[in-house]
Design a protein around this motif. Structure first.
Motif, PDB file in Angstrom:
ATOM      1  N   TYR A   9       9.967   0.370   4.153  1.00 61.72           N
ATOM      2  CA  TYR A   9       8.742  -0.014   3.452  1.00 61.72           C
ATOM      3  C   TYR A   9       7.930  -1.009   4.276  1.00 61.72           C
ATOM      4  O   TYR A   9       6.716  -0.845   4.456  1.00 61.72           O
ATOM      5  CB  TYR A   9       9.080  -0.621   2.091  1.00 61.72           C
ATOM      6  N   LEU A  10       8.594  -2.031   4.800  1.00 52.85           N
ATOM      7  CA  LEU A  10       7.892  -3.068   5.560  1.00 52.85           C
ATOM      8  C   LEU A  10       7.329  -2.519   6.865  1.00 52.85           C
ATOM      9  O   LEU A  10       6.201  -2.853   7.259  1.00 52.85           O
ATOM     10  CB  LEU A  10       8.837  -4.235   5.843  1.00 52.85           C
ATOM     11  N   SER A  14       3.313  -2.220   7.682  1.00 47.67           N
ATOM     12  CA  SER A  14       2.755  -2.917   8.841  1.00 47.67           C
ATOM     13  C   SER A  14       1.958  -1.976   9.744  1.00 47.67           C
ATOM     14  O   SER A  14       1.031  -2.412  10.431  1.00 47.67           O
ATOM     15  CB  SER A  14       3.877  -3.576   9.647  1.00 47.67           C
ATOM     16  N   LEU A  15       2.314  -0.699   9.735  1.00 47.28           N
ATOM     17  CA  LEU A  15       1.642   0.259  10.610  1.00 47.28           C
ATOM     18  C   LEU A  15       0.322   0.771  10.039  1.00 47.28           C
ATOM     19  O   LEU A  15      -0.534   1.223  10.797  1.00 47.28           O
ATOM     20  CB  LEU A  15       2.567   1.453  10.894  1.00 47.28           C
ATOM     21  N   ILE A  16       0.153   0.706   8.708  1.00 44.24           N
ATOM     22  CA  ILE A  16      -1.058   1.293   8.127  1.00 44.24           C
ATOM     23  C   ILE A  16      -2.045   0.269   7.598  1.00 44.24           C
ATOM     24  O   ILE A  16      -3.164   0.633   7.247  1.00 44.24           O
ATOM     25  CB  ILE A  16      -0.709   2.278   6.991  1.00 44.24           C
ATOM     26  N   SER A  46      -0.039  13.306   3.617  1.00 46.83           N
ATOM     27  CA  SER A  46      -0.038  13.584   5.057  1.00 46.83           C
ATOM     28  C   SER A  46       0.922  12.650   5.774  1.00 46.83           C
ATOM     29  O   SER A  46       1.706  13.078   6.641  1.00 46.83           O
ATOM     30  CB  SER A  46      -1.452  13.429   5.626  1.00 46.83           C
ATOM     31  N   ASP A  47       0.868  11.372   5.430  1.00 48.40           N
ATOM     32  CA  ASP A  47       1.800  10.408   6.022  1.00 48.40           C
ATOM     33  C   ASP A  47       3.244  10.775   5.703  1.00 48.40           C
ATOM     34  O   ASP A  47       4.123  10.691   6.562  1.00 48.40           O
ATOM     35  CB  ASP A  47       1.501   9.007   5.489  1.00 48.40           C
ATOM     36  N   ALA A 154       5.594   3.007   1.037  1.00 47.18           N
ATOM     37  CA  ALA A 154       4.592   2.075   1.563  1.00 47.18           C
ATOM     38  C   ALA A 154       3.246   2.777   1.717  1.00 47.18           C
ATOM     39  O   ALA A 154       2.197   2.213   1.385  1.00 47.18           O
ATOM     40  CB  ALA A 154       5.053   1.521   2.909  1.00 47.18           C
ATOM     41  N   SER A 155       3.282   4.006   2.213  1.00 45.17           N
ATOM     42  CA  SER A 155       2.046   4.758   2.394  1.00 45.17           C
ATOM     43  C   SER A 155       1.355   5.031   1.069  1.00 45.17           C
ATOM     44  O   SER A 155       0.151   4.808   0.914  1.00 45.17           O
ATOM     45  CB  SER A 155       2.340   6.081   3.117  1.00 45.17           C
ATOM     46  N   PHE A 156       2.124   5.491   0.085  1.00 50.75           N
ATOM     47  CA  PHE A 156       1.535   5.786  -1.225  1.00 50.75           C
ATOM     48  C   PHE A 156       0.975   4.529  -1.878  1.00 50.75           C
ATOM     49  O   PHE A 156      -0.140   4.524  -2.397  1.00 50.75           O
ATOM     50  CB  PHE A 156       2.581   6.437  -2.140  1.00 50.75           C
ATOM     51  N   SER A 157       1.733   3.441  -1.845  1.00 47.10           N
ATOM     52  CA  SER A 157       1.278   2.220  -2.510  1.00 47.10           C
ATOM     53  C   SER A 157       0.044   1.650  -1.826  1.00 47.10           C
ATOM     54  O   SER A 157      -0.887   1.171  -2.498  1.00 47.10           O
ATOM     55  CB  SER A 157       2.399   1.176  -2.540  1.00 47.10           C
ATOM     56  N   PHE A 158       0.000   1.713  -0.495  1.00 50.55           N
ATOM     57  CA  PHE A 158      -1.149   1.145   0.219  1.00 50.55           C
ATOM     58  C   PHE A 158      -2.423   1.941  -0.046  1.00 50.55           C
ATOM     59  O   PHE A 158      -3.466   1.373  -0.384  1.00 50.55           O
ATOM     60  CB  PHE A 158      -0.870   1.102   1.723  1.00 50.55           C
TER      61      PHE A 158
END
Length: 201
Positions: A9-10, A14-16, A46-47, A154-158
């Protein structure tokens, strides 16, 4: 057991989080309230696909087919420059609006096509989600599935937070000048990213 999930998750977050073509597009759609669910889910799914590809060991495609790397870089740079030109033109005009109709917003098909292009024509997305996440996941042993799940979460939440939380900034973007500034920042960002791709080879 949660350690691999939290690590994924972290790392994924950090990447997106850094500003880029995809994030700028999601922010703009969120501010306008234009196809927000479609855009955010398209980016997140997609991610997720790319993360699964990387974690499952297919991150060696670029190594096995090195000839594809320059073509990916040039295609991504060309698209980013086109997007930068469009943003610059918008910045030089009278200013944007929160109303999709008044701003001449593209239809559903055009919005989806732009979203997919900003995602899949960006070589950095392959470096980040496929190669980097894939290589880190390889060190997780039996925790790889949880690590991948964390990165996907992490991708979905962001993207959901960025797209749907953008409405909190609507009072600020009720002024055309703010849209000009945003479009100007987007244009410069896209141009810098494109030049970075062209000079990285």
């Amino acid at each position: 057991m949660l350690a691999p999930f939290l690590s994924g998750y972290l790392l994924g977050l950090s990447l997106i989080v850094a500003i880029g073509a995809q994030n700028a597009f999601v922010l703009r759609q969120g501010l306008r309230g234009d196809h927000v669910w479609l855009v955010t889910l398209t980016c997140a799914v997609s991610d997720a696909v790319l993360i699964v590809v990387g974690v499952e060991g297919l991150a060696q495609v670029q190594t096995a087919l090195p000839a594809i790397v320059p073509w990916m870089r040039y295609a991504g740079a060309a698209f980013l420059l086109l997007y930068a030109a469009r943003a610059l033109r918008a910045a030089l005009r009278a200013g944007g609006t929160l109303s999709p109709a008044a701003g001449g917003a593209p239809g559903l098909a055009a919005t989806l096509a732009t979203c997919l292009a900003l995602t899949w024509l960006n070589p950095h997305v392959y470096l980040d989600t496929v190669l980097l996440i894939g290589s880190v996941a390889a060190s997780q042993g039996e925790g790889r599935p949880l690590f991948a799940a964390g990165a996907i979460a992490a991708s979905f939440s962001f993207f959901l937070a960025l797209g749907h939380g953008a409405r909190l900034l609507r009072p600020l973007f009720a002024r055309p000048l703010t849209w000009r500034v945003l479009d100007g920042v987007v244009a410069v960002t896209m141009a810098v990213l494109a030049l970075g791709l062209l000079t990285s080879g």
